[in-house]
Design a protein around this motif. Sequence first.
Motif, mmCIF file in Angstrom:
data_model
loop_
_atom_site.group_PDB
_atom_site.id
_atom_site.type_symbol
_atom_site.label_atom_id
_atom_site.label_comp_id
_atom_site.label_asym_id
_atom_site.label_seq_id
_atom_site.Cartn_x
_atom_site.Cartn_y
_atom_site.Cartn_z
ATOM 1 N N ASP A 3 0.835 -1.182 0.000
ATOM 2 C CA ASP A 3 0.000 0.000 0.000
ATOM 3 C C ASP A 3 0.877 1.241 0.000
ATOM 4 N N PRO A 7 -1.213 3.619 6.797
ATOM 5 C CA PRO A 7 -2.427 2.970 7.309
ATOM 6 C C PRO A 7 -3.053 3.749 8.450
ATOM 7 N N ASP A 46 -1.721 -7.374 8.985
ATOM 8 C CA ASP A 46 -0.762 -6.519 8.288
ATOM 9 C C ASP A 46 0.674 -6.895 8.625
#
Length: 470
Positions: A3, A7, A46
């Motif tokens: 990503d 986050p 994660d």
Amino acid sequence: MADTQPPSSLRILSLNCWGLKYLAKLRNERLTEIGNQIAAADPPPDIVGLQECWTQQDYNAIRERTQHLLPYGKFYYSGIFGGGLVILSRWPIEESSMMRYPLNGRPAAFYRGDWFVGKGVACARIRMGPTRRDIAEVFCTHLHAPYETEPFDSYLCHRTAQAWEIAKLMRGAAERGHLVIGLGDFNMVPLSLAHRIIETHSPVRDVWRMLHPNSSVGAAKDKVEKLRGLPMPSAEFNLTTNGATCDSALNSWRWNEAHKKRLAKGENVAIKPSVPDPNAKRLDYIFFSSGSHYSAAAGESTAEWTLKDANVGMTMRHPTLYCSLSDHFSVEATLTRSTSEPSSAVDNGPWALPETYLPIEIYDEILATVSAYVARERNQRRLRMGHFGFQFIVTIGCLIAIWWSPHNYVSFILMFISSLGLSIGVLEGLMGGLFVGSELRALREFEWEIRNTKARAIANRDKASAYDTS
């Protein structure tokens, strides 16, 4: 691909996989299914820390099934047989190192294996975004196993020193202003000496006790729990409230022989969650410390992350074998990013952490433990070196006796005894002269650190006392 946006929440999972090569039953099938379950987890993790994933084959099997979810991973090498530690991540691992513990078991205890696997801390610096504020430092470990109950555990000194070492690593990461995550099988119960060292000498906190401060501090059958006068917990209560990850009545590898025989015949044995659970305890942990940063605009520090929830996971069974996936359950937690302040508004300079100390008598207790262990090892060194000298003399005697041997078979026996005895003597001499010497030097370093910290604690206490009386 990882990503690109930092986050807003972070899901963490830690599991001891019980992947001992040749020893752990159904290893390949179980670890493959562990990979499947990590990939199917909801919410998805994660960052994952695994312990006792000893072989590259098992690591590859898990990576193959989680690659789409956790594209970055590291299998850590250590010791003679490997450290068994793995870190998987949704984001890139910028830096990685394997820090072996200076005190780490004894090679003479080959049947236990702690020394041979080179136990230590797997360290990973994970970048979750573009700024220094978006860095997590992850420390995955597996401390020395207890083989007796405290305070009679002969390896208590080793586990105490290991807790001290990982606490130093996590404190250093926190002082850099990063999110700190410590996870693994710590082989300790809550509020034990090792547990208190970690929470005192680093800013991290045990996520389970943050949410369940009155949860158990051992198995229900243990004296420390009996003194609390609480009713016998059920297996479900141990999972949901006490956070028990090991020796649960719901774990098939802890069942009695009758249940194991039924399971071996292919029967899907059902255990009610309401069954009494006297043996379950918590050995697996997630510790965390939020990255602290100073905002020039606000003139104060901000805590980056907060704990949202924690749970015991990986309690499902293998879909066809009906056994538990490991002899441990996982511990899982979710962190949320609590600040909405943009990264550009924050000065990510060094952050000084306040000094915290254990009670002075605890340092005295640690020093007494070290002193007793040093005396034991010095005696062991004398015995081992003496054994070497004795075997050497026996070998010389056998070689001399061969000159007067009346028969060949007698000569053979004497040669065999001398060779075998000298081999054992050399091993004893190496352990006494080399290993024990190395261990004693590591103990001296640890003792110095404890004495130094004790002196600072006394000075801090005296300063506080002077301030109170002024």
